[in-house]
Design a protein around this motif. Structure first.
Motif, short mmCIF file in Angstrom:
data_model
loop_
_atom_site.label_atom_id
_atom_site.label_comp_id
_atom_site.label_asym_id
_atom_site.label_seq_id
_atom_site.Cartn_x
_atom_site.Cartn_y
_atom_site.Cartn_z
N LEU A 172 35.15 40.76 29.36
CA LEU A 172 34.27 39.70 29.86
C LEU A 172 34.18 39.73 31.39
O LEU A 172 33.13 39.48 31.97
CB LEU A 172 34.78 38.33 29.40
CG LEU A 172 34.61 37.98 27.92
CD1 LEU A 172 35.21 36.60 27.65
CD2 LEU A 172 33.16 38.02 27.50
N GLY A 173 35.30 40.05 32.03
CA GLY A 173 35.31 40.16 33.48
C GLY A 173 34.41 41.27 33.98
O GLY A 173 33.70 41.13 34.98
N HIS A 174 34.43 42.39 33.26
CA HIS A 174 33.56 43.51 33.65
C HIS A 174 32.09 43.18 33.40
O HIS A 174 31.22 43.58 34.19
CB HIS A 174 33.96 44.78 32.89
CG HIS A 174 35.14 45.48 33.49
ND1 HIS A 174 35.06 46.25 34.63
CD2 HIS A 174 36.45 45.49 33.12
CE1 HIS A 174 36.25 46.73 34.93
NE2 HIS A 174 37.11 46.28 34.04
N GLU A 175 31.79 42.45 32.33
CA GLU A 175 30.42 42.00 32.11
C GLU A 175 29.98 41.12 33.27
O GLU A 175 28.86 41.23 33.78
CB GLU A 175 30.31 41.23 30.80
CG GLU A 175 30.42 42.10 29.55
CD GLU A 175 30.30 41.28 28.28
OE1 GLU A 175 29.97 40.07 28.37
OE2 GLU A 175 30.52 41.84 27.19
N THR A 176 30.88 40.24 33.71
CA THR A 176 30.58 39.33 34.82
C THR A 176 30.33 40.10 36.12
O THR A 176 29.42 39.78 36.88
CB THR A 176 31.75 38.35 35.02
OG1 THR A 176 31.91 37.57 33.83
CG2 THR A 176 31.50 37.43 36.20
N ALA A 177 31.16 41.12 36.36
CA ALA A 177 31.07 41.88 37.62
C ALA A 177 29.99 42.95 37.58
O ALA A 177 29.69 43.55 38.62
CB ALA A 177 32.42 42.52 37.91
N GLY A 178 29.41 43.21 36.40
CA GLY A 178 28.40 44.25 36.29
C GLY A 178 28.96 45.65 36.17
O GLY A 178 28.27 46.64 36.43
#
Length: 389
Positions: free
Chosen positions: A347-353
């Motif tokens: 989810l963090g990587h989705e948030t950061a792109g």
């Protein structure tokens, strides 16, 4: 065979290294002199083992501003502590608010309870650098919200969550506040009372400088969690039910006395050096690393911009280079230990792109030197030149 390069360890966000000598010295001493079962016997060695655990609890209580050391339950790690909090608190029909920065140690237990108990979970998105808008959290809360769960600092972005603001929302809604302190315990000031924290999960092996296999959960005295495990505690042994007395209620089975002895010394080191001094040192190294990397064409760094508050986590990408390849080359050619991939936070990587690629994460620690930071920067430069990208 050529001479091996000295190791440059920049993976402290996973496990801190090296440890203060007192940590492993204490572990050896306990193993040699008092490795009996604490609380399970009245003989001298068992009593000495019990004192080891209580001393660790006292030091943790002092560091985290916890009034009663017995409100700390020892666990194997942060994941164990988070599962105890989440599974011990939530019931069918409950609603939870979390963020899109959560580690799988929060997300997976929540998703498991969605399937098993039918709880509802709302993940509030931050911006791409990890900034959380508290008004979005407040809007996500409902009359059924039992828990607000949040990381104190993202293990991917290094951003710092406004805990006091979350605590105010939790208080107004009647929800409990669970904080994942995996990246903050020992490196950011924590006062569970003034910050309004009801449940605090922390590792022993990261910022507290203890060994792996140690951690804990602070449980507010007014919260009664259902134990994650039932079994022997050395107290109320005649009863078929798990005892209600703390910390026995949450510590079934023989504890890791040797590891907790090491944890006590790690916490002792942090108390002596002070969290403020440790944070300032790590921030200096982090900004130095960020500044050097950002001077390399094609480098992008996730999380707060240079100069903004963060923990010692620098996740980055080099255009055209797979993060796993970068980490492999840093290790094999330069003796630099970093971590690449998704860091258990999709989810963090989705948030950061960065969901399509993952990222390289370099995390300095209190014992990292300036020359090691320079070596890291130069190594990335050389890798970029070698790959002609």
């Amino acid at each position: 065979m050529g001479e091996e390069k000295p190791l440059i360890y920049l993976d402290n966000a996973a496990t801190s290294w090296p440890k203060p000598p007192a940590v492993w010295e204490a572990m050896e001493k306990v193993m040699r002199e008092s490795a009996a079962n604490p609380g399970r016997g009245g003989h001298a060695m068992a009593v000495k083992a019990s004192r080891t655990l209580f001393e660790a609890r006292k030091r943790l209580a002092k560091l985290l501003r916890i009034s009663n050391p017995n409100d700390i339950a020892f666990t194997n790690n942060t994941t164990h502590a988070l599962n105890l909090a989440i599974q011990g608190l939530l019931k069918p029909g409950d609603h939870v608010v979390a963020t899109t920065l959560e580690h799988n140690s929060v997300r997976r237990p929540l998703e498991a309870l969605k399937r098993k108990l039918g709880i509802e979970v709302t993940y509030v998105a931050t911006d791409s650098r990890g900034l959380l808008d508290l008004s979005h959290v407040a809007a996500a809360v409902s009359g059924r919200t039992k828990l607000i769960a949040a990381t104190h600092s993202s293990n991917l972005l290094g951003c710092i969550t406004p805990i006091e603001g979350l605590a105010e929302i939790a208080k107004q809604s009647g929800a409990k506040l669970l904080i994942d302190a995996a990246q903050s315990a020992g490196v950011l000031p924590i006062d569970v009372g003034s910050m309004g924290i009801d449940l605090l999960a922390f590792p022993g092996h990261k910022g507290l400088l203890g060994p792996q296999g140690t951690g804990g959960l602070y449980i507010h005295p007014e919260i009664d969690l259902e134990p994650l495990m039932h079994g022997g505690t050395g107290s109320k042994s005649e009863a078929p039910e798990q005892p209600t007395v703390r910390p026995d209620r949450y510590e079934a089975g023989t504890p890791n006395t040797v590891g907790i002895a090491g944890l006590a010394e790690g916490v002792g080191f942090v108390l002596k050096e002070t969290v403020q001094k440790i944070h300032e040192r790590e921030k200096q190294l982090t900004f130095m690393l960020m500044e050097g990397l950002l001077a390399i064409p094609g480098i992008s760094i996730l999380g707060p911009e240079l100069g903004k508050e963060r923990t010692a986590i620098v996740s980055f990408l080099l255009e055209g280079v797979d993060p796993s390849e970068m980490a492999f080359l840093l290790d094999q050619q330069f003796g630099i230990a970093v971590r690449a991939g998704f860091h258990c936070t999709p989810l963090g990587h989705e948030t950061a792109g960065s969901y399509e690629t993952g990222a390289v994460r370099a995390s300095p620690g209190y014992f990292t030197t300036e020359s090691e930071i320079v070596s890291m920067i130069e190594a990335v430069k050389q890798i970029k030149t070698t790959l002609n990208r």
